[in-house]
Scaffold this motif. Structure first.
Motif, mmCIF file in Angstrom:
data_model
loop_
_atom_site.group_PDB
_atom_site.id
_atom_site.type_symbol
_atom_site.label_atom_id
_atom_site.label_comp_id
_atom_site.label_asym_id
_atom_site.label_seq_id
_atom_site.Cartn_x
_atom_site.Cartn_y
_atom_site.Cartn_z
ATOM 1 N N THR A 110 0.844 -1.195 0.000
ATOM 2 C CA THR A 110 0.000 0.000 0.000
ATOM 3 C C THR A 110 0.877 1.242 0.000
ATOM 4 N N LEU A 111 0.480 2.213 -0.805
ATOM 5 C CA LEU A 111 1.158 3.499 -0.873
ATOM 6 C C LEU A 111 0.206 4.579 -0.365
ATOM 7 N N VAL A 112 0.621 5.280 0.690
ATOM 8 C CA VAL A 112 -0.125 6.416 1.224
ATOM 9 C C VAL A 112 0.718 7.652 0.946
ATOM 10 N N MET A 113 0.132 8.618 0.244
ATOM 11 C CA MET A 113 0.846 9.838 -0.138
ATOM 12 C C MET A 113 0.188 11.035 0.526
ATOM 13 N N PHE A 114 0.991 11.905 1.095
ATOM 14 C CA PHE A 114 0.476 13.186 1.580
ATOM 15 C C PHE A 114 0.797 14.216 0.506
ATOM 16 N N ILE A 115 -0.263 14.785 -0.064
ATOM 17 C CA ILE A 115 -0.134 15.782 -1.117
ATOM 18 C C ILE A 115 -1.079 16.929 -0.784
ATOM 19 N N GLY A 117 -2.129 -1.025 -3.352
ATOM 20 C CA GLY A 117 -3.221 -0.085 -3.102
ATOM 21 C C GLY A 117 -2.645 1.314 -2.941
ATOM 22 N N VAL A 118 -3.386 2.319 -3.373
ATOM 23 C CA VAL A 118 -2.882 3.699 -3.359
ATOM 24 C C VAL A 118 -3.965 4.642 -2.863
ATOM 25 N N ALA A 119 -3.558 5.612 -2.031
ATOM 26 C CA ALA A 119 -4.437 6.703 -1.623
ATOM 27 C C ALA A 119 -3.584 7.937 -1.389
ATOM 28 N N ALA A 120 -4.202 9.099 -1.562
ATOM 29 C CA ALA A 120 -3.546 10.375 -1.259
ATOM 30 C C ALA A 120 -4.357 11.063 -0.176
ATOM 31 N N ILE A 121 -3.649 11.763 0.705
ATOM 32 C CA ILE A 121 -4.280 12.477 1.808
ATOM 33 C C ILE A 121 -3.808 13.924 1.781
ATOM 34 N N SER A 122 -4.751 14.844 1.927
ATOM 35 C CA SER A 122 -4.409 16.250 2.112
ATOM 36 C C SER A 122 -4.764 16.622 3.540
ATOM 37 N N ALA A 123 -3.785 17.211 4.241
ATOM 38 C CA ALA A 123 -3.982 17.563 5.652
ATOM 39 C C ALA A 123 -3.756 19.046 5.914
ATOM 40 N N ASN A 124 -3.528 19.823 4.876
ATOM 41 C CA ASN A 124 -3.215 21.234 5.085
ATOM 42 C C ASN A 124 -4.384 22.008 5.679
ATOM 43 N N ASP A 125 -4.054 23.059 6.411
ATOM 44 C CA ASP A 125 -5.030 23.982 6.982
ATOM 45 C C ASP A 125 -5.706 24.741 5.835
ATOM 46 N N ALA A 126 -6.942 24.367 5.530
ATOM 47 C CA ALA A 126 -7.646 24.969 4.395
ATOM 48 C C ALA A 126 -8.114 26.391 4.686
ATOM 49 N N LEU A 127 -8.202 26.778 5.944
ATOM 50 C CA LEU A 127 -8.550 28.171 6.246
ATOM 51 C C LEU A 127 -7.398 29.091 5.848
ATOM 52 N N ALA A 128 -6.194 28.674 6.120
ATOM 53 C CA ALA A 128 -5.020 29.472 5.755
ATOM 54 C C ALA A 128 -4.648 29.296 4.284
ATOM 55 N N TYR A 129 -4.996 28.147 3.708
ATOM 56 C CA TYR A 129 -4.658 27.831 2.313
ATOM 57 C C TYR A 129 -5.920 27.349 1.604
ATOM 58 N N PRO A 130 -6.804 28.273 1.188
ATOM 59 C CA PRO A 130 -8.094 27.898 0.601
ATOM 60 C C PRO A 130 -7.987 27.003 -0.639
ATOM 61 N N GLN A 131 -6.874 27.049 -1.342
ATOM 62 C CA GLN A 131 -6.707 26.159 -2.500
ATOM 63 C C GLN A 131 -6.768 24.692 -2.092
ATOM 64 N N ASP A 132 -6.478 24.417 -0.820
ATOM 65 C CA ASP A 132 -6.450 23.050 -0.326
ATOM 66 C C ASP A 132 -7.760 22.619 0.322
ATOM 67 N N SER A 133 -8.834 23.362 0.096
ATOM 68 C CA SER A 133 -10.132 23.016 0.670
ATOM 69 C C SER A 133 -10.654 21.706 0.081
ATOM 70 N N PHE A 134 -11.594 21.088 0.790
ATOM 71 C CA PHE A 134 -12.188 19.839 0.331
ATOM 72 C C PHE A 134 -12.846 20.022 -1.037
ATOM 73 N N GLU A 135 -13.537 21.136 -1.232
ATOM 74 C CA GLU A 135 -14.168 21.396 -2.532
ATOM 75 C C GLU A 135 -13.125 21.486 -3.644
ATOM 76 N N ASN A 136 -12.017 22.145 -3.392
ATOM 77 C CA ASN A 136 -10.965 22.250 -4.402
ATOM 78 C C ASN A 136 -10.246 20.919 -4.614
ATOM 79 N N MET A 137 -10.191 20.094 -3.570
ATOM 80 C CA MET A 137 -9.644 18.744 -3.729
ATOM 81 C C MET A 137 -10.491 17.949 -4.721
ATOM 82 N N LYS A 138 -11.816 18.081 -4.612
ATOM 83 C CA LYS A 138 -12.718 17.389 -5.539
ATOM 84 C C LYS A 138 -12.429 17.801 -6.979
ATOM 85 N N VAL A 139 -12.252 19.102 -7.186
ATOM 86 C CA VAL A 139 -11.989 19.615 -8.528
ATOM 87 C C VAL A 139 -10.681 19.044 -9.067
#
Length: 181
Positions: free
Chosen positions: A35-40, A67-89
């Motif tokens: 399994t590969l877990v990536m933080f991006i 198996g592969v998954a990517a996880i984003s953990a950045n503070d989306a309030l400080a970095y709005p580009q990393d919001s859940f909605e932008n992750m979907k896009v």
């Protein structure tokens, strides 16, 4: 830069929402050979420079039973580009062949001791860490197309032998954007 690989370290569990509307645990993404877990994240220039390579390698590794998954953990309030909605896009636009998960509380990133984006954790079939290195020698810009595919080769070795390479070069990237305490 992340620390060197702690061979055999056990993958922490998680239960995170994916951009596809499902929730995922480590066992849901685990492959029969590893399994590969990536933080991006969405905004990091190091990630953006190699995102096409990450997608390519993920597809090829999945075909090998990883198996592969990517996880984003950045503070989306400080970095709005990393919001859940932008992750979907981003996942949709880039055709992610793996779940893209949101660690809003940052507990999973802390449990993994994630240091930067991208940060790669390659586990064997039993969930023991075998790779904590870089994708390739790219930096803030993608390297030459013929660079050694370090992550891919390491995870192929894990799929074939259960063991990662002894020599690994840590990933480099932007620090995880932690929330204020």
């Amino acid at each position: 830069m992340p620390p060197v690989c702690n061979f055999g370290w056990r993958a922490p569990g998680f239960h995170l929402p994916g951009v596809d509307g499902r929730r995922y645990r480590f066992d849901d993404i685990a492959g029969s050979k590893g399994t590969l877990v990536m933080f991006i994240c969405n905004h990091c220039p190091y990630v953006l420079a190699v995102l096409d390579r990450i997608v390519r390698d993920a597809r090829e590794l999945q075909a090998l039973g990883i198996g592969v998954a990517a996880i984003s953990a950045n503070d989306a309030l400080a970095y709005p580009q990393d919001s859940f909605e932008n992750m979907k896009v981003m996942a949709d636009e880039r055709g992610f062949p793996f779940p893209y998960l949101y660690d809003e509380a940052q507990g999973v990133a802390r449990a993994y001791d994630a240091a930067c984006t991208p940060d790669f954790f390659g586990f064997d079939a039993k969930g023991g860490l075998q790779y904590r290195g870089r994708l390739d020698a790219s930096r803030k810009e993608a390297g030459a197309p013929d660079l050694k595919r370090e992550l891919f080769e390491a995870m192929r070795q894990v799929a074939e032998t259960g063991h990662g390479p002894r020599e690994q070069i840590p990933s480099m990237g932007c620090s995880i954007k932690w929330k204020a305490a």
